[in-house]
Design an enzyme around this catalytic site. Structure first.
Site, short mmCIF file in Angstrom:
data_model
loop_
_atom_site.label_atom_id
_atom_site.label_comp_id
_atom_site.label_asym_id
_atom_site.label_seq_id
_atom_site.Cartn_x
_atom_site.Cartn_y
_atom_site.Cartn_z
N HIS A 217 0.82 -1.22 0.00
CA HIS A 217 0.00 0.00 0.00
C HIS A 217 0.85 1.27 0.00
O HIS A 217 0.34 2.35 -0.26
CB HIS A 217 -1.00 -0.01 1.17
CG HIS A 217 -0.41 0.29 2.51
ND1 HIS A 217 -0.14 -0.68 3.44
CD2 HIS A 217 -0.05 1.46 3.09
CE1 HIS A 217 0.34 -0.13 4.55
NE2 HIS A 217 0.41 1.16 4.35
N ASP B 293 0.02 -7.46 1.28
CA ASP B 293 0.46 -6.09 1.53
C ASP B 293 1.98 -6.00 1.59
O ASP B 293 2.54 -5.28 2.43
CB ASP B 293 -0.16 -5.53 2.82
CG ASP B 293 -0.01 -4.01 2.91
OD1 ASP B 293 0.15 -3.38 1.85
OD2 ASP B 293 -0.03 -3.46 4.03
N SER C 81 4.63 2.18 8.06
CA SER C 81 4.28 1.09 7.14
C SER C 81 5.48 0.69 6.29
O SER C 81 6.10 1.54 5.63
CB SER C 81 3.13 1.52 6.22
OG SER C 81 1.95 1.71 6.96
#
Length: 311
Positions: free
Chosen positions: A54, A84, A161
């Protein structure tokens, strides 16, 4: 005080080993304005790094800033929204890197550190424990779920992230992926064993291979009358709504209205169970599925194809 000071020095030593391999990533997006920001970690000396899908999915350019301040362009080698995860290749060699550890060796209560660039604050380190193991998270646009997710109370914020979650030995045991807001202390990381698999698949094939059956389906409760008539104990199953023409399911004789209750010798009670069955090991392998059809229990042979080459 001496044991506490020793503990503090041990944590600092782990950070000293890992931090040089942590990157601040910026991605210029094709279909949305602005620049996406996240983190990454170099896992091989020839410049391969892991991050979240992402963070870089759909990017036209990716820039990575090293701990020493250098900025290097990075290519997206492969992207797997279902987990992901994405693999980057930096245009340099001899870079500092850290090893991927064994996430199966984690225990609840183990100390972990999260490194990354939350809110753009480079080289931030937070500390916590493994709060739980075996969680599941939605896998983005694919409809699959990410399994075996590591839950931690180490603070994770936007920008973390793609950064590493490391154990007390400095081994990467997860790739930080998500946090729940406004809750506190609820962070999640994709396990390192999943990352190892995705990395090997992408380096070998340019993608993560998965099997395709060719059905659209829905989880249902199996009516007690139907279960009794078919002689099965299943209370839940997966109802087949559509079957793609020319698909493995069509070739096996699977029809809309069938209820899938088993595959590969294991029960199927949910879409998750069906996705587990359709892993890369199932590609091209003949196996059996159990169906309920008009109060009858049936077993049919099916040979799933590779997703993406199944037309």
């Amino acid at each position: 005080m001496i044991p506490l000071r020793d503990f503090s020095e041990q944590i600092a030593a782990v950070v000293d080993r890992v931090a040089p391999a942590v990157l601040h990533v910026k991605a210029l997006m094709e279909k949305r304005p602005g620049v996406a920001s996240g983190s990454s970690v170099i896992v091989a000396p020839d410049g391969y790094a892991l991050t979240n899908s992402h963070v870089v999915h759909g990017a036209t350019a990716v820039e990575a800033t090293l701990a020493d301040g250098r900025t290097i362009l990075a290519d997206i080698v492969g992207d797997d929204p279902a987990t992901d995860l994405a693999v980057l290749r930096l245009a340099s060699s001899g870079l500092p890197h850290v090893a991927l550890g064994d996430s199966n060796a984690l225990r609840v209560g183990h100390l972990v550190l999260a490194l990354g660039s939350p809110l753009g604050l480079d080289r931030t380190v937070t500390c916590g424990i493994v709060s739980a193991l075996g969680r599941t998270l939605p896998g983005g646009r694919t409809g699959r779920v990410i399994e075996g997710v590591v839950q931690t109370d180490a603070p994770i914020n936007p920008g973390n992230s793609g950064g590493p979650l490391v154990d007390a030995e400095g081994r990467v045991v997860g790739i930080n992926s998500a946090a729940v807001f406004p809750a506190q202390g609820l962070g999640f990381a994709v396990p390192s064993n999943t990352a190892t698999f995705v990395l090997s698949e992408i380096l070998a094939h340019g993608r993560v291979r998965r099997a395709w059956l060719g059905v659209s389906a829905q989880e249902i409760l199996v009516p007690a009358r139907l279960a009794r008539a078919a002689g099965v104990a299943a209370t839940r199953g997966v109802a087949i709504r559509e079957v793609a023409p020319g698909s493995p399911a069509a070739a096996a004789g699977i029809r809309p209205g069938d209820i899938l209750v088993g595959a590969g010798g294991k029960p199927v009670q949910s879409i998750l169970d069906l996705h587990r069955f359709l892993g890369h090991d199932a590609i091209g392998t003949e196996t059996t599925v159990e169906l309920l059809r008009a109060e009858r229990r049936m077993t049919v042979a099916v040979r799933p194809k590779e997703m993406g080459s199944a037309a």
